[in-house]
Design a protein around this motif. Structure first.
Motif, short mmCIF file in Angstrom:
data_model
loop_
_atom_site.label_atom_id
_atom_site.label_comp_id
_atom_site.label_asym_id
_atom_site.label_seq_id
_atom_site.Cartn_x
_atom_site.Cartn_y
_atom_site.Cartn_z
N PHE A 63 3.87 -3.91 3.27
CA PHE A 63 3.34 -4.74 2.19
C PHE A 63 2.27 -4.00 1.38
CE2 PHE A 63 4.88 -7.84 5.30
CZ PHE A 63 5.73 -8.57 4.50
N LEU A 64 1.54 -3.14 2.07
CA LEU A 64 0.52 -2.35 1.40
C LEU A 64 0.88 -0.87 1.48
CD1 LEU A 64 -2.86 -3.94 2.68
CD2 LEU A 64 -1.68 -4.33 0.50
N SER A 65 0.35 -0.12 0.55
CA SER A 65 0.44 1.34 0.68
C SER A 65 -0.96 1.89 0.42
CB SER A 65 1.44 1.91 -0.33
OG SER A 65 0.98 1.62 -1.64
N GLU A 66 -1.22 3.10 0.88
CA GLU A 66 -2.55 3.66 0.61
C GLU A 66 -2.37 5.06 0.05
OE1 GLU A 66 -4.95 3.96 4.09
OE2 GLU A 66 -3.30 4.66 5.35
N SER A 67 -3.39 5.47 -0.67
CA SER A 67 -3.27 6.76 -1.34
C SER A 67 -4.66 7.35 -1.51
CB SER A 67 -2.64 6.58 -2.72
OG SER A 67 -3.46 5.76 -3.50
N GLY A 68 -4.73 8.69 -1.41
CA GLY A 68 -5.95 9.44 -1.72
C GLY A 68 -7.16 8.99 -0.93
N LYS A 69 -8.28 9.50 -1.35
CA LYS A 69 -9.53 9.13 -0.72
C LYS A 69 -10.45 8.60 -1.80
CE LYS A 69 -9.30 12.33 3.15
NZ LYS A 69 -9.77 13.60 3.72
N THR A 70 -11.38 7.78 -1.40
CA THR A 70 -12.36 7.30 -2.37
C THR A 70 -13.39 8.39 -2.59
OG1 THR A 70 -13.74 6.40 -0.64
CG2 THR A 70 -12.13 4.92 -1.65
N PHE A 71 -14.24 8.18 -3.56
CA PHE A 71 -15.29 9.15 -3.85
C PHE A 71 -16.56 8.87 -3.05
CE2 PHE A 71 -12.53 9.26 -7.57
CZ PHE A 71 -12.24 10.61 -7.59
N SER A 72 -16.44 7.95 -2.09
CA SER A 72 -17.63 7.57 -1.33
C SER A 72 -18.07 8.67 -0.37
CB SER A 72 -17.35 6.30 -0.53
OG SER A 72 -16.44 6.59 0.51
N GLY A 73 -17.22 9.68 -0.18
CA GLY A 73 -17.59 10.75 0.73
C GLY A 73 -17.16 10.48 2.16
#
Lengths: 412, 412
Positions: A63-73
């Motif tokens: 149902f969900l997909s995820e991608s990349g990283k956030t810029f939060s470190g």
């Protein structure tokens, strides 16, 4: 599609709560477009750990997909961006109307991904033929959907009549009586695509689904309670109460086209006399403007052209329909107390002449000054939603409300 | 008062679930009248241990009481009989109408425990005076309630007008405009009984509360979706959808008395023309029967007497009102699709002449044969419920829905 309140029913046990919370998290991501686990946790008021566990299950189930990283470190999964999957469960909406069939496929985010419309006169053909025609058109969209890796989980039919329990009780403009539309459509689709698992088929009145599309994709803003009217060969209607369709005790609510304007007026196809449809339906409008009442879409375009250039007869015809609409609407507003009244179908393009006349009646007749002049509460529908998109989105909404129920189906 | 479905809202945590389940158990005992822990567990689908713990809390907080032992042979508490307490939280309903005030106190089981009605003309007095009069009458019932060890937790006002947010926007037959009824009543009651903790005061349209009383205490059986009309000096109305009041976007839904019958008809107090009230209200009925239109209750009794002995003018007057009611009702049924239409107030005793005429119009004008002749779907109201009892029961319903919220108040 913004309901955050789902009843848990009488017994609230752990499993029920988890299913509820899975839906909550999925809808939170859908509403945000892109979200982190921390963002979802803040939005829904669950702990970060609980959200992570729920997200894991939604990722595993597709149902969900995820991608990349956030810029939060922050490294690793917790900081990645979540989205509802583009290549996942989808809804199919099939609008079968008097002179066209329109099919659309909508993904979990509500986006219209495939659309196929065929202009074709459905009068005169047998109901089974018309539904098989709809199934053929739907089958074509299934191919496009498969290419986009969408996994349709259900079909919603939008039909111009009284629809309940899978059956069209009556669709006067198609000449249908007690037609088991869902069964006929499902059989036709299964014959065309025996390779696919059977898709559940539901059905609903088309004005109801157009009203939902207006709610979900139109320009109503925060308004959640409104009356929707669609002017066509018939005059369809729907009531939306706090974001939900009001279907009534038997599923037939909203038949504003058959509210009496004049008890001694002309006979109506429904058997009564002097119904609104006889004064504000497409045929009545064209006739009183001096245009062939069977001229269809081009006839309505001609009416608008004439009104626009100031043709007195055309303007008077539309204004008189506006007065009649306003009278019936004032009664409906007194009964139902909506935030707004939305006019769709042929009314949308006639609003410049229709709206002032109808608004005047509303101001005069709604109780206690509740309809101030020019309040903007009477408005034309937006072009972003139609019955087919509303139908497809209704299928998707069921997935969002309880994703667990769809895990096995989408795993196929 | 039979709603087993309560929304838990977006976040379902342990505490929320426990509060929900406390309500579930309390309502199960209330519905059964007498119950054992085992019986409750079977009914609500929770474990015996969970139910025992919930029951303990409800006993400690004074919502339940237990007595004797069952004949099951089991010793000790688990086999004793549970009841909702007779000496516990109670609701107070205060109906302030044109020519009477009626107050009733209802206990957790829904039983009418105290009733005080004073026939008194409320026209001509200032709103603050009328509300202080209501508070005086309510204060008297508080004494009776205290003697019966009832602990009132709130007051619900039933008022003949458009009510929202604690204010009567308009009550034409009382001549009220924008009256802060809840505040005025609460102040008057606090002055009369400074010794008591402040009781929360709510307010609602009286036809809405009469409709709820019909739902909860009347003879509707399984019907949960209906239109309710009450014929009085005005014609009030309410819509109940699946057991819940439909209030609309601003709380003013149900104003069926001001649906247009004849756009060019007589002026109405509401400012419009030809409203239903002008054809089927008490004054119009009496006038067209040749009775003084200001004769009030005795005038209506005289109308019934004349109709009963076959007076042609009286019968014609009631039948004509029935035709007009039927026309407006057919539109309302087309819009709202209810299971039934219930006629209360003065209509109840006039049903023998009113009903056939109205039913005929409904059969002719409701779409698609959905209102078969003599279907029994048009009916007179029962005498078991009235607005005051509905009001008091609404207070009790809030206690049943979330008993925890009332623990501190009842502990005083």
């Amino acid at each position: 599609m913004n309901s955050n309140h789902t009843s848990l029913g009488p017994k609230a046990d752990k499993e029920t709560v988890r299913r509820h919370n899975l839906s909550l998290v999925l809808r939170a991501v859908r509403d945000e477009g892109e979200a982190t686990r921390a963002g979802v946790a803040a939005r829904v008021g669950l702990t970060r750990a609980a959200v992570s566990s729920l997200v894991e299950q939604l990722l595993d189930s597709g149902f969900l997909s995820e991608s990349g990283k956030t810029f939060s470190g922050q490294a690793g999964r917790p900081g990645t961006v979540l989205k509802v999957t583009r290549a996942g469960p989808a809804g199919i909406g099939v609008e079968i109307n008097i002179d066209y069939v329109s099919v659309c496929v909508v993904d979990l985010s509500g986006t219209d991904r495939v659309r196929l419309t065929e202009h074709i006169d459905n009068r005169g053909a047998l109901p089974a033929e018309v539904l098989a025609r709809g199934a053929r058109i739907a089958a074509r969209t299934l191919e496009s959907a498969a290419e986009q890796e969408l996994l349709p989980v259900g079909v919603q039919l939008a039909l111009p009549g009284l629809v309940s329990g899978g059956t069209v009780r009556q669709a006067p403009n198609l000449g249908w009586n007690r037609v088991p539309a869902e069964d006929l459509f499902a059989k036709a689709l299964a014959e065309l695509r025996p390779d696919l698992p059977l898709l559940p088929v539901s059905s609903e009145n088309e004005a109801n689904l157009a009203a939902l599309a207006e709610l979900w994709f139109g320009g109503l803003g925060p308004l959640r309670t409104f009356l929707y009217l669609t002017g066509e060969i018939g005059v369809g209607g729907a009531l939306v109460l706090d974001g939900e369709l009001l279907r009534g005790a038997h599923g037939f609510a909203g038949e504003i086209g058959h509210v009496v304007v004049d008890a001694e007026g002309p006979l109506c196809r429904c058997g009564s006399r002097g119904c609104l449809e006889q004064y504000a339906g497409q045929s009545a409008l064209l006739r009183s403007a001096g245009i062939d009442e069977n001229a269809g879409v081009p006839g309505v375009a001609e009416l608008e052209r004439r009104a626009r250039r100031g043709d007195a007869r055309a303007v008077a015809a539309v204004e008189q329909a506006g007065v009649m609409l306003g009278r019936v609407l004032s009664g409906a507003v007194n009964l139902f107390d909506p935030d707004a009244v939305v006019l769709g179908g042929i009314y949308r393009d006639l609003m410049p002449w229709l709206s002032p006349a109808a608004d005047r009646e509303l101001t005069a007749r709604v109780v206690s000054g509740l309809w101030p002049r020019d309040s903007g509460r009477l408005r034309g529908s937006s072009s972003a939603g139609d019955a087919a998109r509303g139908a497809a989105a209704l299928v998707v909404r069921a997935v969002l409300a309880d994703p667990v129920a769809y895990v096995q189906r989408t795993a196929h």
